[in-house]
Design an enzyme around this catalytic site. Structure first.
Site, short mmCIF file in Angstrom:
data_model
loop_
_atom_site.label_atom_id
_atom_site.label_comp_id
_atom_site.label_asym_id
_atom_site.label_seq_id
_atom_site.Cartn_x
_atom_site.Cartn_y
_atom_site.Cartn_z
N ILE A 1 12.31 -12.64 5.07
CA ILE A 1 11.77 -13.60 6.28
C ILE A 1 11.48 -15.18 5.90
O ILE A 1 11.71 -15.96 6.65
CB ILE A 1 10.41 -12.76 6.84
CG1 ILE A 1 10.15 -13.79 8.02
CG2 ILE A 1 9.18 -12.93 5.78
CD1 ILE A 1 8.98 -12.97 9.03
N THR B 1 7.57 -6.13 8.74
CA THR B 1 6.68 -4.80 8.88
C THR B 1 7.62 -3.37 9.20
O THR B 1 8.67 -3.48 10.12
CB THR B 1 5.55 -4.90 10.19
OG1 THR B 1 4.94 -3.62 10.48
CG2 THR B 1 6.43 -5.38 11.29
N CYS C 1 -30.00 -6.93 -2.74
CA CYS C 1 -30.82 -6.00 -2.13
C CYS C 1 -30.60 -4.65 -2.63
O CYS C 1 -31.23 -3.68 -2.51
CB CYS C 1 -30.66 -5.91 -0.54
SG CYS C 1 -29.33 -4.88 0.12
N CYS D 1 -25.04 -6.25 -3.84
CA CYS D 1 -25.93 -7.07 -3.06
C CYS D 1 -27.19 -6.98 -4.02
O CYS D 1 -27.73 -6.32 -4.58
CB CYS D 1 -26.20 -6.85 -1.88
SG CYS D 1 -27.31 -8.08 -0.75
N CYS E 1 -27.69 -4.78 4.02
CA CYS E 1 -28.44 -6.15 4.58
C CYS E 1 -27.34 -7.02 5.50
O CYS E 1 -27.74 -7.81 6.08
CB CYS E 1 -29.48 -6.71 3.79
SG CYS E 1 -28.42 -7.76 2.61
N HIS F 1 -6.20 -5.70 10.45
CA HIS F 1 -6.80 -4.90 9.53
C HIS F 1 -7.76 -5.70 8.62
O HIS F 1 -8.08 -5.37 7.43
CB HIS F 1 -5.62 -4.19 8.69
CG HIS F 1 -4.82 -3.32 9.48
ND1 HIS F 1 -3.46 -3.17 8.68
CD2 HIS F 1 -5.05 -2.74 10.44
CE1 HIS F 1 -2.54 -2.45 9.94
NE2 HIS F 1 -3.69 -2.20 10.64
P1 NAD Z 1 5.09 -1.91 4.69
O1 NAD Z 1 4.81 -2.02 3.44
O2 NAD Z 1 4.99 -0.41 5.35
O3 NAD Z 1 6.51 -2.52 5.21
C1 NAD Z 1 6.95 -3.80 4.95
C2 NAD Z 1 8.14 -3.98 5.58
O4 NAD Z 1 8.62 -5.39 5.23
C3 NAD Z 1 9.32 -3.12 4.96
O5 NAD Z 1 10.13 -2.90 6.27
C4 NAD Z 1 10.22 -4.10 4.28
O6 NAD Z 1 11.47 -3.79 4.16
C5 NAD Z 1 9.90 -5.43 4.77
N1 NAD Z 1 10.13 -6.71 4.01
C6 NAD Z 1 9.41 -6.70 2.66
N2 NAD Z 1 9.79 -7.82 2.21
C7 NAD Z 1 10.36 -8.46 3.14
C8 NAD Z 1 10.70 -9.83 3.27
N3 NAD Z 1 10.75 -10.72 2.29
N4 NAD Z 1 11.31 -10.57 4.35
C9 NAD Z 1 11.38 -9.66 5.56
N5 NAD Z 1 11.12 -8.19 5.35
C10 NAD Z 1 10.66 -7.76 4.36
O7 NAD Z 1 3.78 -2.82 5.52
P2 NAD Z 1 3.52 -2.93 6.99
O8 NAD Z 1 4.26 -2.31 8.08
O9 NAD Z 1 2.52 -4.22 7.05
O10 NAD Z 1 2.11 -1.77 6.94
C11 NAD Z 1 1.24 -1.31 5.91
C12 NAD Z 1 -0.11 -1.85 5.88
O11 NAD Z 1 -0.04 -2.40 4.39
C13 NAD Z 1 -0.67 -2.91 6.71
O12 NAD Z 1 -1.47 -2.10 7.42
C14 NAD Z 1 -1.38 -3.90 5.71
O13 NAD Z 1 -2.62 -4.01 6.05
C15 NAD Z 1 -1.21 -3.27 4.56
N6 NAD Z 1 -0.71 -4.20 3.44
C16 NAD Z 1 -0.95 -5.77 3.35
C17 NAD Z 1 -0.71 -6.61 2.52
C18 NAD Z 1 -0.92 -8.01 2.59
O14 NAD Z 1 -1.90 -8.27 2.98
N7 NAD Z 1 -0.27 -8.89 2.25
C19 NAD Z 1 0.01 -6.02 1.47
C20 NAD Z 1 0.37 -4.63 1.49
C21 NAD Z 1 -0.06 -3.87 2.50
#
Ligand code: NAD
Length: 242
Positions: free
Chosen positions: A230, A189, A151, A149, A131, A120
């Site tokens: 995690i 996720t 430009c 920018c 540009c 993503h």
């Molecule tokens: P989501 O918010 O849909 O799901 C997060 C999942 O992680 C949930 O199932 C939750 O229970 C679990 N979770 C939360 N904290 C946790 C931990 N400490 N240990 C284990 N599990 C944990 O997120 P997703 O599935 O990544 O999809 C959503 C979109 O969110 C993605 O496309 C991403 O680009 C974007 N996003 C990114 C960020 C970032 O870059 N840090 C932050 C928010 C959202």
């Protein structure tokens, strides 16, 4: 053997680990995810977050988009946690091939990971839509309102917004890593965002581990489910390669 012990054993044995993660990997670094109870989707805004971070909204209301984006999606002082650190260490030890992430925060690279496939995009890359000049995160944060920018063009973050497609080259590379992995770890996720969530179906091995705080729709496909935070789980696995 308990779940964490079994997981540890598989990490020790493996020389071809692939990790696929999402926003939950960074919540212990202080970045909120989208779908947890305290995530962005459960907070109140003028528009739902899915609407604000869509391509059409960005085009129509860049001011509102950037206000939300800078306030709610940028955490420039966030530091990698034990999960990011363990993955970087396993790569350095030759155990892990790639990290595939839906995150846009750059914390895997900050921890030292080299092969990071960002499905993503990243908040750290920004380009002028006219540009194509590159801007760092610091540069766009230093500009008030909608960053522009020299430009005159609007600078857009290299982040995949809703309604936008994924980079097919990165997606194909991710599929290839997953297809050849002996141990596939999926963590932090909700596995509801497609096409990223469909990647799991390319795995051909028999060691699919899911590490998540809450249940996911694919828990039944996993060979091992480790419930918990995690960072806490991975902090017990940091010494696996030694
Ligand atoms: P989501 O918010 O849909 O799901 C997060 C999942 O992680 C949930 O199932 C939750 O229970 C679990 N979770 C939360 N904290 C946790 C931990 N400490 N240990 C284990 N599990 C944990 O997120 P997703 O599935 O990544 O999809 C959503 C979109 O969110 C993605 O496309 C991403 O680009 C974007 N996003 C990114 C960020 C970032 O870059 N840090 C932050 C928010 C959202």
């Amino acid at each position: 053997m308990g779940e964490t012990e079994q997981f540890k054993q598989w990490v020790k044995e493996s020389g071809n680990i692939v990790f696929f993660g999402g926003a939950g990997v960074s919540t212990e670094s202080g970045i909120p995810d989208f779908r947890s109870v305290d995530g962005l989707y459960h907070q109140q805004y003028d528009y739902p977050p899915e609407t604000i971070i869509s391509h059409s909204f960005y085009k129509k209301n860049p001011e509102e988009f950037y206000r939300f984006y800078k306030e709610r999606m940028i955490f420039k002082d966030a530091k990698p946690n034990a999960a990011h650190r363990a993955l970087a260490k396993w790569e350095e030890q030759g155990k892990l091939r790639a990290v595939i992430t839906q995150n846009i925060d750059g914390l895997h690279q900050a921890a030292g990971s080299k092969e990071v496939l960002e499905l993503h995009g990243s908040v750290h890359r920004n380009y002028c839509s006219r540009c194509k000049k590159f801007y760092s995160l610091e540069e766009i944060l230093a500009m008030d309102g909608v960053p522009r920018c020299g430009c005159g063009g609007i600078i857009k973050p290299d982040v995949v917004l809703y309604e936008e497609g994924l980079d097919q080259g990165i997606l194909q590379k991710a599929i290839s890593y997953i297809r050849h992995a002996d141990l596939l770890i999926i963590g932090g996720t909700s596995l509801v965002v497609y096409p990223a969530a469909g990647l799991i179906n390319y795995y051909q091995g028999h060691k699919l581990v899911i590490v998540n705080k809450t249940v996911t729709p694919v828990d039944h496909q996993a060979d091992l489910v480790v419930s918990g935070k995690i960072g806490t789980v991975f902090s017990q696995l940091l010494d696996c390669g030694e």
